[in-house]
Write a protein that holds these residues in place. Structure first.
Motif, PDB file in Angstrom:
ATOM      1  N   ALA A 135       0.812  -1.227   0.000  1.00 48.80           N
ATOM      2  CA  ALA A 135       0.000   0.000   0.000  1.00 48.80           C
ATOM      3  C   ALA A 135       0.846   1.277   0.000  1.00 48.80           C
ATOM      4  CB  ALA A 135      -0.900  -0.015   1.226  1.00 48.80           C
ATOM      5  N   LYS A 136       0.171   2.369  -0.374  1.00 48.32           N
ATOM      6  CA  LYS A 136       0.812   3.689  -0.360  1.00 48.32           C
ATOM      7  C   LYS A 136       0.570   4.334   1.011  1.00 48.32           C
ATOM      8  CE  LYS A 136       0.245   6.095  -4.223  1.00 48.32           C
ATOM      9  NZ  LYS A 136      -0.374   7.069  -5.179  1.00 48.32           N
ATOM     10  N   ILE A 137       1.658   4.800   1.633  1.00 48.52           N
ATOM     11  CA  ILE A 137       1.569   5.355   2.987  1.00 48.52           C
ATOM     12  C   ILE A 137       2.070   6.795   2.980  1.00 48.52           C
ATOM     13  CG2 ILE A 137       2.265   5.065   5.421  1.00 48.52           C
ATOM     14  CD1 ILE A 137       0.759   2.620   4.304  1.00 48.52           C
ATOM     15  N   LEU A 138       1.286   7.681   3.583  1.00 41.72           N
ATOM     16  CA  LEU A 138       1.725   9.073   3.766  1.00 41.72           C
ATOM     17  C   LEU A 138       2.437   9.179   5.109  1.00 41.72           C
ATOM     18  CD1 LEU A 138       1.731  12.144   3.096  1.00 41.72           C
ATOM     19  CD2 LEU A 138      -0.541  12.258   4.191  1.00 41.72           C
ATOM     20  N   VAL A 139       3.685   9.638   5.066  1.00 39.97           N
ATOM     21  CA  VAL A 139       4.450   9.838   6.301  1.00 39.97           C
ATOM     22  C   VAL A 139       4.608  11.339   6.502  1.00 39.97           C
ATOM     23  CG1 VAL A 139       6.608   9.377   7.523  1.00 39.97           C
ATOM     24  CG2 VAL A 139       5.648   7.631   6.002  1.00 39.97           C
ATOM     25  N   THR A 140       3.847  11.904   7.425  1.00 40.35           N
ATOM     26  CA  THR A 140       3.969  13.340   7.675  1.00 40.35           C
ATOM     27  C   THR A 140       5.148  13.551   8.622  1.00 40.35           C
ATOM     28  OG1 THR A 140       2.664  13.603   9.682  1.00 40.35           O
ATOM     29  CG2 THR A 140       1.424  13.404   7.610  1.00 40.35           C
ATOM     30  N   GLY A 141       5.938  14.579   8.374  1.00 37.20           N
ATOM     31  CA  GLY A 141       7.159  14.751   9.163  1.00 37.20           C
ATOM     32  C   GLY A 141       8.198  13.708   8.782  1.00 37.20           C
ATOM     33  N   GLY A 142       8.124  13.240   7.551  1.00 37.05           N
ATOM     34  CA  GLY A 142       8.996  12.137   7.115  1.00 37.05           C
ATOM     35  C   GLY A 142      10.447  12.518   6.906  1.00 37.05           C
ATOM     36  N   ALA A 143      10.749  13.840   6.919  1.00 38.69           N
ATOM     37  CA  ALA A 143      12.154  14.247   6.820  1.00 38.69           C
ATOM     38  C   ALA A 143      12.776  14.383   8.217  1.00 38.69           C
ATOM     39  CB  ALA A 143      12.274  15.566   6.055  1.00 38.69           C
ATOM     40  N   GLY A 144      11.955  14.185   9.237  1.00 36.85           N
ATOM     41  CA  GLY A 144      12.451  14.321  10.608  1.00 36.85           C
ATOM     42  C   GLY A 144      13.152  13.059  11.094  1.00 36.85           C
ATOM     43  N   TYR A 145      13.503  13.084  12.354  1.00 35.60           N
ATOM     44  CA  TYR A 145      14.336  12.013  12.941  1.00 35.60           C
ATOM     45  C   TYR A 145      13.629  10.643  12.883  1.00 35.60           C
ATOM     46  CZ  TYR A 145      16.771   9.546  16.774  1.00 35.60           C
ATOM     47  OH  TYR A 145      17.435   8.639  17.550  1.00 35.60           O
ATOM     48  N   ILE A 146      12.500  10.519  13.526  1.00 36.22           N
ATOM     49  CA  ILE A 146      11.844   9.197  13.554  1.00 36.22           C
ATOM     50  C   ILE A 146      11.158   8.929  12.218  1.00 36.22           C
ATOM     51  CG2 ILE A 146      10.274   7.691  14.849  1.00 36.22           C
ATOM     52  CD1 ILE A 146      10.653   9.561  17.256  1.00 36.22           C
ATOM     53  N   GLY A 147      10.622   9.982  11.591  1.00 36.17           N
ATOM     54  CA  GLY A 147       9.947   9.830  10.299  1.00 36.17           C
ATOM     55  C   GLY A 147      10.867   9.281   9.214  1.00 36.17           C
ATOM     56  N   SER A 148      12.114   9.747   9.184  1.00 36.76           N
ATOM     57  CA  SER A 148      13.027   9.280   8.135  1.00 36.76           C
ATOM     58  C   SER A 148      13.393   7.808   8.364  1.00 36.76           C
ATOM     59  CB  SER A 148      14.288  10.151   8.082  1.00 36.76           C
ATOM     60  OG  SER A 148      14.952  10.161   9.330  1.00 36.76           O
ATOM     61  N   HIS A 149      13.639   7.432   9.619  1.00 32.73           N
ATOM     62  CA  HIS A 149      13.960   6.020   9.893  1.00 32.73           C
ATOM     63  C   HIS A 149      12.757   5.123   9.592  1.00 32.73           C
ATOM     64  CE1 HIS A 149      17.306   7.945  12.032  1.00 32.73           C
ATOM     65  NE2 HIS A 149      17.934   6.798  11.877  1.00 32.73           N
ATOM     66  N   THR A 150      11.566   5.627   9.844  1.00 32.13           N
ATOM     67  CA  THR A 150      10.369   4.827   9.559  1.00 32.13           C
ATOM     68  C   THR A 150      10.155   4.684   8.056  1.00 32.13           C
ATOM     69  OG1 THR A 150       9.372   5.466  11.652  1.00 32.13           O
ATOM     70  CG2 THR A 150       7.865   4.705   9.933  1.00 32.13           C
ATOM     71  N   THR A 151      10.423   5.763   7.302  1.00 31.09           N
ATOM     72  CA  THR A 151      10.305   5.676   5.841  1.00 31.09           C
ATOM     73  C   THR A 151      11.220   4.578   5.298  1.00 31.09           C
ATOM     74  OG1 THR A 151       9.710   7.994   5.669  1.00 31.09           O
ATOM     75  CG2 THR A 151      10.619   6.970   3.681  1.00 31.09           C
ATOM     76  N   VAL A 152      12.444   4.516   5.816  1.00 32.64           N
ATOM     77  CA  VAL A 152      13.388   3.474   5.379  1.00 32.64           C
ATOM     78  C   VAL A 152      12.788   2.082   5.630  1.00 32.64           C
ATOM     79  CG1 VAL A 152      15.596   2.363   5.981  1.00 32.64           C
ATOM     80  CG2 VAL A 152      15.491   4.839   5.598  1.00 32.64           C
ATOM     81  N   GLU A 153      12.255   1.874   6.829  1.00 30.02           N
ATOM     82  CA  GLU A 153      11.721   0.540   7.158  1.00 30.02           C
ATOM     83  C   GLU A 153      10.463   0.220   6.345  1.00 30.02           C
ATOM     84  OE1 GLU A 153      13.583  -1.562   8.745  1.00 30.02           O
ATOM     85  OE2 GLU A 153      15.008   0.060   9.132  1.00 30.02           O
ATOM     86  N   LEU A 154       9.641   1.230   6.084  1.00 25.67           N
ATOM     87  CA  LEU A 154       8.448   0.999   5.250  1.00 25.67           C
ATOM     88  C   LEU A 154       8.869   0.599   3.843  1.00 25.67           C
ATOM     89  CD1 LEU A 154       6.228   4.065   6.261  1.00 25.67           C
ATOM     90  CD2 LEU A 154       5.561   1.669   6.559  1.00 25.67           C
ATOM     91  N   GLN A 155       9.832   1.319   3.293  1.00 28.32           N
ATOM     92  CA  GLN A 155      10.284   1.005   1.923  1.00 28.32           C
ATOM     93  C   GLN A 155      10.952  -0.371   1.889  1.00 28.32           C
ATOM     94  OE1 GLN A 155      10.636   5.355  -0.173  1.00 28.32           O
ATOM     95  NE2 GLN A 155      12.557   4.391   0.396  1.00 28.32           N
ATOM     96  N   ASN A 156      11.743  -0.684   2.905  1.00 31.41           N
ATOM     97  CA  ASN A 156      12.362  -2.018   2.968  1.00 31.41           C
ATOM     98  C   ASN A 156      11.305  -3.124   3.010  1.00 31.41           C
ATOM     99  OD1 ASN A 156      14.966  -1.080   2.879  1.00 31.41           O
ATOM    100  ND2 ASN A 156      15.298  -1.178   5.101  1.00 31.41           N
ATOM    101  N   ALA A 157      10.158  -2.812   3.610  1.00 30.21           N
ATOM    102  CA  ALA A 157       9.084  -3.811   3.715  1.00 30.21           C
ATOM    103  C   ALA A 157       8.174  -3.809   2.485  1.00 30.21           C
ATOM    104  CB  ALA A 157       8.261  -3.548   4.978  1.00 30.21           C
ATOM    105  N   GLY A 158       8.474  -2.943   1.508  1.00 30.27           N
ATOM    106  CA  GLY A 158       7.716  -2.971   0.248  1.00 30.27           C
ATOM    107  C   GLY A 158       6.607  -1.943   0.130  1.00 30.27           C
ATOM    108  N   TYR A 159       6.461  -1.052   1.093  1.00 25.65           N
ATOM    109  CA  TYR A 159       5.433  -0.008   0.996  1.00 25.65           C
ATOM    110  C   TYR A 159       5.935   1.143   0.132  1.00 25.65           C
ATOM    111  CZ  TYR A 159       2.871  -2.345   4.695  1.00 25.65           C
ATOM    112  OH  TYR A 159       2.161  -3.274   5.421  1.00 25.65           O
TER     113      TYR A 159
END
Ligand code: UD1
Length: 344
Positions: free
Chosen positions: A3-27
């Motif tokens: 699925a497509k996920i919107l990460v608000t604050g995705g350039a921030g500290y926890i947001g950027s690490h979460t984006t990496v893990e979401l992309q690694n998991a195929g989102y």
């Protein structure tokens, strides 16, 4: 592709690490960030780690029409992880309206628009600050909410209530409220990490900046607390472990595994560590000596808090795995990387 996920604050500290893990998991990730406390180069770091460049929209969620345009442009967003918020406790005491406006208006705009665009799942970044000084330790999710000690803490409590009330009123989406303990460390690649603007308020960035010589000396805020060594105790959780919990939360909602339309999970290690213990573990793990002195207590600090993470372990299927020593090493590698790049 999931699925497509919107990460608000995705350039921030926890947001950027979460984006990496979401992309690694195929989102597929769309990042929204106003860059008020972050930098667009973080998107490059995410791309270097994962090989995928997330879509990035620089915008402020206080602007509801701009948020609407984002949903129109990126059709089919199924989940939102809402990190976008102001987070400095001390600043919130001085500028309460800025905190209430930024943290609440953005949440309201999101909740208004999610049903219109068919978003099914919302993860909210909450904090253990909602427990204040708990009566029982470790603290679990059933512990009472204590009066907030700062406008920042209050915005976390109010957002939890707004989300819960909205869902109880029949809003067509689910939510998971994640109560973080103290996130620290950086991605093992040292491509992304915590980059506070100005003098750090939080302990770990202050430690690494002192270790590298940007700050002269660390102040330990109090050694006369009622704890074994007199310094405050917290539950320090590795940011990459924390990021993985968000992937679990999204999965749980989108795969209809939630037991309730609003669920709450503590994200911590279950282990309390004092400020002095943290300093000594940092020195052992990195081989770097820290200059520190004992200073007076910091106003508003609670004595001790650590998580009972068993609900997250058993129900969410997530566990903090990384040792404190490895976590501290990752923070130090990130600081060294910033030095190499001439940033700090
Ligand atoms: C605080 C908030 C938390 C918020 C987080 C993000 C409270 C109770 N907690 O966490 O909700 O999510 O900030 O900003 O409001 N310390 C020193 N010297 C320093 C800095 C810190 O000794 O230079 C000590 C503090 O006294 C504390 C510990 O280190 O005991 C951790 O401090 P910090 O990293 O600021 O986090 P919290 O205050 O726990």
């Amino acid at each position: 592709m999931k699925a497509k996920i919107l990460v608000t604050g995705g350039a921030g500290y926890i947001g950027s690490h979460t984006t990496v893990e979401l992309q690694n998991a195929g989102y597929e990730v769309v990042i929204l960030d106003n860059l008020s406390n972050s930098n667009a180069e973080v998107i490059d770091g995410i791309e270097r780690i994962t090989g995928i460049r997330p879509a990035f929209e620089k915008m402020d969620m206080q602007d509801k029409e701009a948020l609407r345009r984002l949903f129109e442009k990126h059709k089919g967003i199924k989940g939102v992880i809402n990190f976008a918020a102001s987070k400095a406790v001390g600043e919130s005491v001085k500028k309460p309206l800025l905190y209430y406006r930024n943290n609440l208006v953005t949440m309201l705009n999101l909740l208004d628009l999610m049903p219109e665009y068919g978003v099914e799942a919302l993860v909210f970044s909450s904090s253990c600050t909602v427990y204040g000084q708990p009566d029982v330790l470790p603290v679990d999710e059933t512990a009472p909410i204590k009066p907030a000690l700062s406008p920042y803490g209050n915005t976390k409590q109010i957002c939890e209530e707004i989300i819960t009330d909205t869902i109880h009123a029949g809003a067509p989406f689910k939510s998971i409220l994640l109560r973080y303990f103290n996130p620290i460390g950086a991605h093992p690649s040292a491509e992304i990490g915590e980059l506070p603007l100005g003098t750090p308020q939080n302990l770990l960035p202050y430690i690494t900046q002192t270790a590298i010589g940007v700050r002269e000396q660390l102040s330990v805020f109090g050694d006369d607390y009622d704890t074994p060594d007199g310094s405050c105790i917290r539950d320090y959780i590795y940011v990459v472990d924390l990021a993985k919990a968000h992937v679990k939360a999204i999965e749980r909602m989108l795969e209809n595994k939630s037991q309730d339309n609003v669920e709450i999970f503590n994200l911590g290690t279950g282990k309390g560590v004092s400020v002095l213990e943290l300093i000594h573990t940092f020195e052992e793990a990195t081989g770097v000596k820290l200059r520190y002195k004992i200073a007076g207590r910091r106003e508003g600090d609670i004595t001790q808090v650590w998580a009972d993470p068993r609900k997250a372990n058993t129900v969410l299927g997530w566990k903090a795995e990384t040792s404190l020593a490895d976590t501290l090493k990752s923070a130090w590698n990130w600081q060294l990387h910033l030095r190499e790049k001439g940033i700090m």
